[in-house]
Scaffold this motif. Structure first.
Motif, mmCIF file in Angstrom:
data_model
loop_
_atom_site.group_PDB
_atom_site.id
_atom_site.type_symbol
_atom_site.label_atom_id
_atom_site.label_comp_id
_atom_site.label_asym_id
_atom_site.label_seq_id
_atom_site.Cartn_x
_atom_site.Cartn_y
_atom_site.Cartn_z
ATOM 1 N N UNK A 116 13.107 -10.867 -14.120
ATOM 2 C CA UNK A 116 12.140 -11.631 -13.320
ATOM 3 C C UNK A 116 10.792 -11.693 -14.043
ATOM 4 N N UNK A 117 10.308 -10.546 -14.494
ATOM 5 C CA UNK A 117 9.009 -10.501 -15.186
ATOM 6 C C UNK A 117 9.025 -11.397 -16.425
ATOM 7 N N UNK A 118 10.098 -11.311 -17.205
ATOM 8 C CA UNK A 118 10.188 -12.087 -18.451
ATOM 9 C C UNK A 118 10.252 -13.588 -18.149
ATOM 10 N N UNK A 119 11.040 -13.966 -17.167
ATOM 11 C CA UNK A 119 11.170 -15.382 -16.802
ATOM 12 C C UNK A 119 9.845 -15.939 -16.281
ATOM 13 N N UNK A 120 9.125 -15.139 -15.523
ATOM 14 C CA UNK A 120 7.801 -15.570 -15.028
ATOM 15 C C UNK A 120 6.874 -15.851 -16.212
ATOM 16 N N UNK A 121 6.903 -14.987 -17.219
ATOM 17 C CA UNK A 121 6.030 -15.191 -18.389
ATOM 18 C C UNK A 121 6.469 -16.414 -19.197
ATOM 19 N N UNK A 122 7.778 -16.648 -19.311
ATOM 20 C CA UNK A 122 8.271 -17.838 -20.026
ATOM 21 C C UNK A 122 7.774 -19.103 -19.307
ATOM 22 N N UNK A 123 7.918 -19.128 -17.982
ATOM 23 C CA UNK A 123 7.484 -20.298 -17.208
ATOM 24 C C UNK A 123 5.981 -20.508 -17.345
ATOM 25 N N UNK A 124 5.233 -19.428 -17.303
ATOM 26 C CA UNK A 124 3.774 -19.501 -17.430
ATOM 27 C C UNK A 124 3.379 -20.052 -18.799
ATOM 28 N N UNK A 125 4.051 -19.584 -19.855
ATOM 29 C CA UNK A 125 3.713 -20.048 -21.210
ATOM 30 C C UNK A 125 4.006 -21.544 -21.365
ATOM 31 N N UNK A 126 5.078 -22.015 -20.726
ATOM 32 C CA UNK A 126 5.394 -23.455 -20.762
ATOM 33 C C UNK A 126 4.331 -24.240 -20.002
ATOM 34 N N UNK A 127 3.970 -23.709 -18.845
ATOM 35 C CA UNK A 127 2.956 -24.350 -18.007
ATOM 36 C C UNK A 127 1.616 -24.464 -18.748
ATOM 37 N N UNK A 128 1.283 -23.447 -19.535
ATOM 38 C CA UNK A 128 0.016 -23.441 -20.270
ATOM 39 C C UNK A 128 0.073 -24.323 -21.516
ATOM 40 N N UNK A 129 1.283 -24.776 -21.895
ATOM 41 C CA UNK A 129 1.428 -25.689 -23.018
ATOM 42 C C UNK A 129 1.634 -25.028 -24.366
ATOM 43 N N UNK A 130 2.049 -23.770 -24.387
ATOM 44 C CA UNK A 130 2.308 -23.077 -25.654
ATOM 45 C C UNK A 130 3.486 -23.716 -26.364
ATOM 46 N N UNK A 131 3.446 -23.737 -27.714
ATOM 47 C CA UNK A 131 4.560 -24.367 -28.438
ATOM 48 C C UNK A 131 5.696 -23.407 -28.709
ATOM 49 N N UNK A 132 5.445 -22.082 -28.605
ATOM 50 C CA UNK A 132 6.541 -21.115 -28.683
ATOM 51 C C UNK A 132 6.147 -19.817 -27.987
ATOM 52 N N UNK A 133 7.165 -19.001 -27.727
ATOM 53 C CA UNK A 133 6.939 -17.675 -27.130
ATOM 54 C C UNK A 133 7.783 -16.689 -27.920
ATOM 55 N N UNK A 134 7.235 -15.527 -28.205
ATOM 56 C CA UNK A 134 7.956 -14.553 -29.024
ATOM 57 C C UNK A 134 7.694 -13.137 -28.535
ATOM 58 N N UNK A 135 8.499 -12.208 -29.039
ATOM 59 C CA UNK A 135 8.325 -10.795 -28.690
ATOM 60 C C UNK A 135 8.970 -9.920 -29.749
ATOM 61 N N UNK A 136 8.603 -8.656 -29.749
ATOM 62 C CA UNK A 136 9.248 -7.635 -30.572
ATOM 63 C C UNK A 136 9.990 -6.679 -29.650
ATOM 64 N N UNK A 137 11.203 -6.316 -30.042
ATOM 65 C CA UNK A 137 11.923 -5.329 -29.239
ATOM 66 C C UNK A 137 12.902 -4.536 -30.104
ATOM 67 N N UNK A 138 13.387 -3.431 -29.552
ATOM 68 C CA UNK A 138 14.389 -2.613 -30.235
ATOM 69 C C UNK A 138 15.736 -3.350 -30.246
ATOM 70 N N UNK A 139 16.633 -2.959 -31.157
ATOM 71 C CA UNK A 139 17.980 -3.556 -31.239
ATOM 72 C C UNK A 139 18.680 -3.492 -29.882
ATOM 73 N N UNK A 140 18.484 -2.374 -29.220
ATOM 74 C CA UNK A 140 19.133 -2.095 -27.932
ATOM 75 C C UNK A 140 18.755 -3.134 -26.864
ATOM 76 N N UNK A 141 17.568 -3.716 -26.973
ATOM 77 C CA UNK A 141 17.120 -4.677 -25.952
ATOM 78 C C UNK A 141 17.411 -6.133 -26.329
ATOM 79 N N UNK A 142 18.021 -6.364 -27.516
ATOM 80 C CA UNK A 142 18.319 -7.744 -27.931
ATOM 81 C C UNK A 142 19.151 -8.508 -26.887
#
Ligand code: 16G
Length: 162
Positions: A116-142
């Motif tokens: 839920x938290x991640x999807x909210x941030x994806x929607x917000x970034x689209x709404x704000x007009x960002x051209x991409x969204x990225x993150x760093x995570x451990x292999x386990x969270x891929x």
């Protein structure tokens, strides 16, 4: 779409019984916000004054969107995630979004709250007009992030720590 990856009845608007998704508030210092972050990494000592100074600096900057989930019955923050917006010259003076500090209290895991938290941030970034969204995570969270549309693109994450 992201909707199909939620269990029936679960969505950002209906995160679960007694739970609410909302922006970070100044009063979250007393609702265990830093304790939740401590389940992600070392938080260290942060006084109320330090918290308030950082909270206000982030608010004035307008590039930080800290999203939390509160258990309304316990008046406790049980999850958090931050969207950071970076201004660019490239991509027609575009903006890049970064997902940071995603964490859910261990006793609340398995309820799709991180999603839920991640999807909210994806929607917000689209709404704000960002051209991409990225993150760093451990292999386990891929697999977790792949579920909501993130792909590895061969770019390496590099860091220096001191
Ligand atoms: C993870 C987090 C990152 C966070 C870091 C803290 C996500 C998607 N990634 O990489 O945002 O800042 O852990 O670890 O939440 P550190 O204390 O070792 O920097």
């Amino acid at each position: 779409s992201w909707k199909s990856s939620f269990r029936p009845g679960v969505s950002p608007h209906t995160p679960g019984h007694g739970l609410k998704v909302r922006p970070l508030c100044a009063t979250d210092y007393d609702k265990g916000f830093l304790g939740v972050l401590a389940q992600l990494t070392k938080v260290g000592t942060v006084t109320r004054e330090q918290f308030m100074a950082r909270f206000n600096a982030m608010k004035d900057d307008k590039s930080y969107y800290v999203c939390v989930i509160e258990d309304l019955n316990k008046r406790e923050v049980i999850g958090a995630a931050t969207l950071v917006i970076e201004q660019k010259f490239i991509h027609s003076c575009g903006m890049r979004a970064r997902v940071e500090d995603v964490v859910v209290n261990d006793t609340y895991r398995g309820k799709q709250l991180g999603k839920i938290l991640t999807v909210v941030l994806i929607m917000l970034s689209k709404h704000l007009g960002c051209y991409k969204i990225s993150l760093e995570c451990s292999d386990q969270k891929l697999p977790f992030y792949q579920q909501v549309g993130f792909k590895q693109d061969g770019t390496n994450y590099m860091v220096q720590r001191w």
